[in-house]
Design an enzyme around this catalytic site. Structure first.
Site, PDB file in Angstrom:
ATOM      1  N   HIS A 307      59.517  22.592  13.400  1.00 52.31           N
ATOM      2  CA  HIS A 307      58.764  22.948  12.198  1.00 52.31           C
ATOM      3  C   HIS A 307      59.616  23.880  11.362  1.00 52.31           C
ATOM      4  O   HIS A 307      60.353  24.695  11.910  1.00 52.31           O
ATOM      5  CB  HIS A 307      57.440  23.642  12.573  1.00 52.31           C
ATOM      6  CG  HIS A 307      56.441  23.596  11.476  1.00 52.31           C
ATOM      7  ND1 HIS A 307      56.425  24.524  10.472  1.00 52.31           N
ATOM      8  CD2 HIS A 307      55.464  22.699  11.195  1.00 52.31           C
ATOM      9  CE1 HIS A 307      55.456  24.207   9.632  1.00 52.31           C
ATOM     10  NE2 HIS A 307      54.873  23.110  10.041  1.00 52.31           N
ATOM     11  N   ASP A 364      51.175  17.657  15.178  1.00 51.44           N
ATOM     12  CA  ASP A 364      51.111  16.196  15.184  1.00 51.44           C
ATOM     13  C   ASP A 364      51.484  15.575  16.525  1.00 51.44           C
ATOM     14  O   ASP A 364      51.338  14.377  16.716  1.00 51.44           O
ATOM     15  CB  ASP A 364      52.023  15.639  14.088  1.00 51.44           C
ATOM     16  CG  ASP A 364      51.381  15.842  12.731  1.00 51.44           C
ATOM     17  OD1 ASP A 364      50.146  15.862  12.680  1.00 51.44           O
ATOM     18  OD2 ASP A 364      52.113  16.003  11.750  1.00 51.44           O
TER      19      ASP A 364
HETATM   20  N1  CMC Z   1      64.114  16.468  17.084  1.00 51.43           N
HETATM   21  C1  CMC Z   1      65.398  16.774  17.344  1.00 51.43           C
HETATM   22  N2  CMC Z   1      66.118  17.733  16.727  1.00 51.43           N
HETATM   23  C2  CMC Z   1      65.483  18.418  15.768  1.00 51.43           C
HETATM   24  C3  CMC Z   1      64.136  18.154  15.432  1.00 51.43           C
HETATM   25  C4  CMC Z   1      63.458  17.147  16.136  1.00 51.43           C
HETATM   26  N3  CMC Z   1      62.184  16.866  15.847  1.00 51.43           N
HETATM   27  N4  CMC Z   1      63.772  18.983  14.436  1.00 51.43           N
HETATM   28  C5  CMC Z   1      64.840  19.739  14.160  1.00 51.43           C
HETATM   29  N5  CMC Z   1      65.879  19.391  14.966  1.00 51.43           N
HETATM   30  C6  CMC Z   1      67.201  20.021  15.020  1.00 51.43           C
HETATM   31  C7  CMC Z   1      68.037  19.649  13.784  1.00 51.43           C
HETATM   32  O1  CMC Z   1      68.791  18.477  14.014  1.00 51.43           O
HETATM   33  C8  CMC Z   1      68.883  20.880  13.624  1.00 51.43           C
HETATM   34  O2  CMC Z   1      69.910  20.834  14.595  1.00 51.43           O
HETATM   35  P1  CMC Z   1      71.374  21.460  14.268  1.00 51.43           P
HETATM   36  O3  CMC Z   1      71.163  22.940  14.114  1.00 51.43           O
HETATM   37  O4  CMC Z   1      72.217  21.083  15.435  1.00 51.43           O
HETATM   38  O5  CMC Z   1      71.831  20.801  12.994  1.00 51.43           O
HETATM   39  C9  CMC Z   1      67.953  22.023  14.031  1.00 51.43           C
HETATM   40  O6  CMC Z   1      67.000  21.437  14.928  1.00 51.43           O
HETATM   41  C10 CMC Z   1      67.225  22.663  12.851  1.00 51.43           C
HETATM   42  O7  CMC Z   1      66.510  21.631  12.193  1.00 51.43           O
HETATM   43  P2  CMC Z   1      66.297  21.523  10.629  1.00 51.43           P
HETATM   44  O8  CMC Z   1      66.304  20.077  10.263  1.00 51.43           O
HETATM   45  O9  CMC Z   1      67.264  22.419   9.923  1.00 51.43           O
HETATM   46  O10 CMC Z   1      64.848  22.135  10.485  1.00 51.43           O
HETATM   47  P3  CMC Z   1      63.922  22.019   9.211  1.00 51.43           P
HETATM   48  O11 CMC Z   1      63.140  23.276   9.170  1.00 51.43           O
HETATM   49  O12 CMC Z   1      64.690  21.647   8.004  1.00 51.43           O
HETATM   50  O13 CMC Z   1      62.969  20.771   9.582  1.00 51.43           O
HETATM   51  C11 CMC Z   1      61.143  19.460  10.340  1.00 51.43           C
HETATM   52  C12 CMC Z   1      61.661  20.886  10.045  1.00 51.43           C
HETATM   53  C13 CMC Z   1      59.643  19.524  10.661  1.00 51.43           C
HETATM   54  C14 CMC Z   1      61.355  18.577   9.096  1.00 51.43           C
HETATM   55  C15 CMC Z   1      61.931  18.873  11.543  1.00 51.43           C
HETATM   56  O14 CMC Z   1      61.787  19.723  12.663  1.00 51.43           O
HETATM   57  C16 CMC Z   1      61.485  17.461  11.873  1.00 51.43           C
HETATM   58  O15 CMC Z   1      61.942  16.508  11.222  1.00 51.43           O
HETATM   59  N6  CMC Z   1      60.606  17.304  12.912  1.00 51.43           N
HETATM   60  C17 CMC Z   1      60.097  15.985  13.280  1.00 51.43           C
HETATM   61  C18 CMC Z   1      59.037  15.548  12.290  1.00 51.43           C
HETATM   62  C19 CMC Z   1      57.715  16.258  12.533  1.00 51.43           C
HETATM   63  O16 CMC Z   1      57.219  16.338  13.630  1.00 51.43           O
HETATM   64  N7  CMC Z   1      57.128  16.741  11.413  1.00 51.43           N
HETATM   65  C20 CMC Z   1      55.785  17.341  11.440  1.00 51.43           C
HETATM   66  C21 CMC Z   1      55.795  18.776  11.067  1.00 51.43           C
HETATM   67  S1  CMC Z   1      54.198  19.515  11.452  1.00 51.43           S
HETATM   68  C22 CMC Z   1      53.093  18.756  10.363  1.00 51.43           C
HETATM   69  C23 CMC Z   1      53.262  19.315   9.017  1.00 51.43           C
HETATM   70  O17 CMC Z   1      52.842  20.474   8.827  1.00 51.43           O
HETATM   71  O18 CMC Z   1      53.716  18.569   8.123  1.00 51.43           O
END
Ligand code: CMC
Length: 428
Positions: A307, A364
């Site tokens: 998240h 989720d």
């Molecule tokens: N699975 C694997 N690796 C992950 C995931 C994941 N679900 N989420 C983040 N990472 C890794 C990412 O690759 C990065 O790694 P590195 O530092 O090596 O590059 C690190 O964790 C930080 O991730 P980020 O992409 O910079 O984090 P963000 O804050 O930009 O993204 C997110 C947040 C929710 C978009 C992402 O965690 C994600 O895509 N999760 C899966 C989709 C999901 O479950 N979304 C629902 C969110 S809750 C409902 C809502 O409120 O919308």
């Protein structure tokens, strides 16, 4: 500006010190007002708004490190346990919990507006039967502005108020219609003698042929709790989209349709659907370990994990997990996908890849399993999220309109070509 502290941050630009005011909220980090850099011919740069507060708000507070989520000061776990969804709607809209009399009046008001204009049915016929229900939601909710002309003056508080109620009341009706349309069943009219969640389940699963259809109270309670857990989440992507669209003076139906579109993506509200698809693809427990390897090599994401704000357990996920256990036990369901999900969770919570990145299950991860047990098809999962979040979106839209606001207009760091002369096609 509320929260003025008298404290200043000093920024040195071209050997000149400029003082930037610092404001304090009730909770959360102080914020630095960066507007004055513009006078120095600078913009700030923060793609993805990682550190940028786009507005002042009194609705919802999240402390992502501590796993705290408060609506108008009340912890989400208490609201999920002790309040029903319409009570939470009242709280989000009005800032206080309703008294018993106010609750009765509010519930009646919302339930009184559940029907949609009959001509709206014709809109559905323009969609293919296999259209994704979120596509239908974007179109039909946007189209509401063509039906309710008497509430479109965004400068009039009375118009804003009635539109907020209409949206909260009609969104379950439209959501259920989008489902009935895809399965080819007749639309079911709302029943105002039922409560909000019961009425939604009635519109989803009753048919004119089944006169004895009764909503299962266990499922209605679980549905209500899912609505509550999704009601608001401060300045997330879809809420910010609603505020941004609203900042142009666009009508609220158009703004909520924009929010629904933003919610649809798998990184946001589309994740609940993506979790079940992922569990389907993994199939069996033996495939969990190889799948996790693919996650760690970044071939795939573990949907339902991570998240932007929570770097600790998502407090909604805790309640959702408990609800999931209750529903499956009450229904006597032994869902193999739950066992799969538990295995994924176990591995992820003990794996350094996830620990180092502070990736925990989000709301989720479990909601899909409950929705499946209730009998909601996967393609409707994000629709349910949109239904529940409508109150959050409209509360933020109302808050924005309750004080002077500016059109949202971010700047950019331009890295395209500098100005050059056009060369005619035969001379290139
Ligand atoms: N699975 C694997 N690796 C992950 C995931 C994941 N679900 N989420 C983040 N990472 C890794 C990412 O690759 C990065 O790694 P590195 O530092 O090596 O590059 C690190 O964790 C930080 O991730 P980020 O992409 O910079 O984090 P963000 O804050 O930009 O993204 C997110 C947040 C929710 C978009 C992402 O965690 C994600 O895509 N999760 C899966 C989709 C999901 O479950 N979304 C629902 C969110 S809750 C409902 C809502 O409120 O919308």
């Amino acid at each position: 500006m509320s929260g003025t502290t008298g404290k200043k941050a000093v920024l040195t630009l071209n050997d000149k010190n400029i003082e930037l005011p610092i404001y304090s909220g009730t909770l959360g980090p102080d914020v630095i007002d960066v507007k004055d850099v513009l006078a120095q011919d600078y913009f700030t740069f923060d793609p993805g708004f990682m550190a940028t507060s786009s507005c002042e708000s009194k609705i919802t507070f999240i402390d992502g490190d501590k796993g705290v989520l408060l609506h108008r000061g009340y912890p989400i776990a208490q609201l999920a346990e002790k309040a029903d969804y319409l009570e939470v709607c009242y709280l989000l809209l009005n800032g206080e919990l309703p008294t018993a009399a106010q609750k009765k009046e509010f519930d009646a008001l919302v339930m009184n507006h559940t029907m949609v204009h009959d001509q709206l049915r014709k809109f559905f016929e323009g969609f293919r039967r296999d259209a994704h229900p979120m596509a239908v939601m974007c179109g039909v909710v946007g189209a509401l502005s063509a039906f309710y002309h008497d509430g479109l003056d965004v400068a009039d508080p009375k118009h804003r108020e009635i539109t907020a109620i209409r949206l909260i009341a009609k969104i379950p009706t439209i959501a259920a219609m989008s489902y009935k349309y895809t399965v080819g069943q007749p639309f079911m009219y709302p029943r105002n003698d039922l409560d909000y969640a019961e009425n939604f389940l009635h519109m989803m699963f009753a048919t004119p042929a089944d006169r004895d259809y009764k909503v299962n109270p266990i499922l209605a309670k679980a549905m209500d709790r899912i609505f509550t857990l999704h009601a608001d989440h401060e300045q997330n992507a879809s809420t910010s989209t609603v505020r941004m669209a609203g900042s142009t003076g666009a009508n609220p139906y158009a703004c909520i349709a924009a929010g629904i579109a933003a919610l649809w993506g798998p990184a946001h509200g589309g994740a609940n659907e993506a979790v079940l698809k992922m569990l389907d693809e993994i199939g069996t427990i033996e495939n969990v370990a190889p799948f996790m390897e693919k996650v760690k090599t970044k071939e795939v994401k573990l949907m339902g994990f991570g998240h932007r704000v929570y770097k600790n357990f998502d407090p909604r996920a805790k309640v959702m997990k408990q609800t999931c256990d209750e529903v499956l036990e009450a229904l006597g369901i032994n869902d193999p996908q739950l066992a799969l999900a538990m295995e994924l969770e176990k591995i992820a919570l003990s794996d350094p890849y996830f620990i180092e990145r502070k990736l925990y299950p989000n709301v989720d991860f479990y909601s899909g399993i409950i929705l499946k047990a209730i009998g909601i098809p996967t393609s409707m999962f994000t629709v349910i999220f949109a239904l529940a979040r409508t109150v959050g979106w409209i509360s933020h839209w109302l808050e924005m309109h309750s004080a002077p606001y500016k059109i949202a207009r971010p700047r950019q760091l331009y890295t395209g070509p500098a100005q050059r002369d056009f060369v005619a096609v035969d001379k290139r």
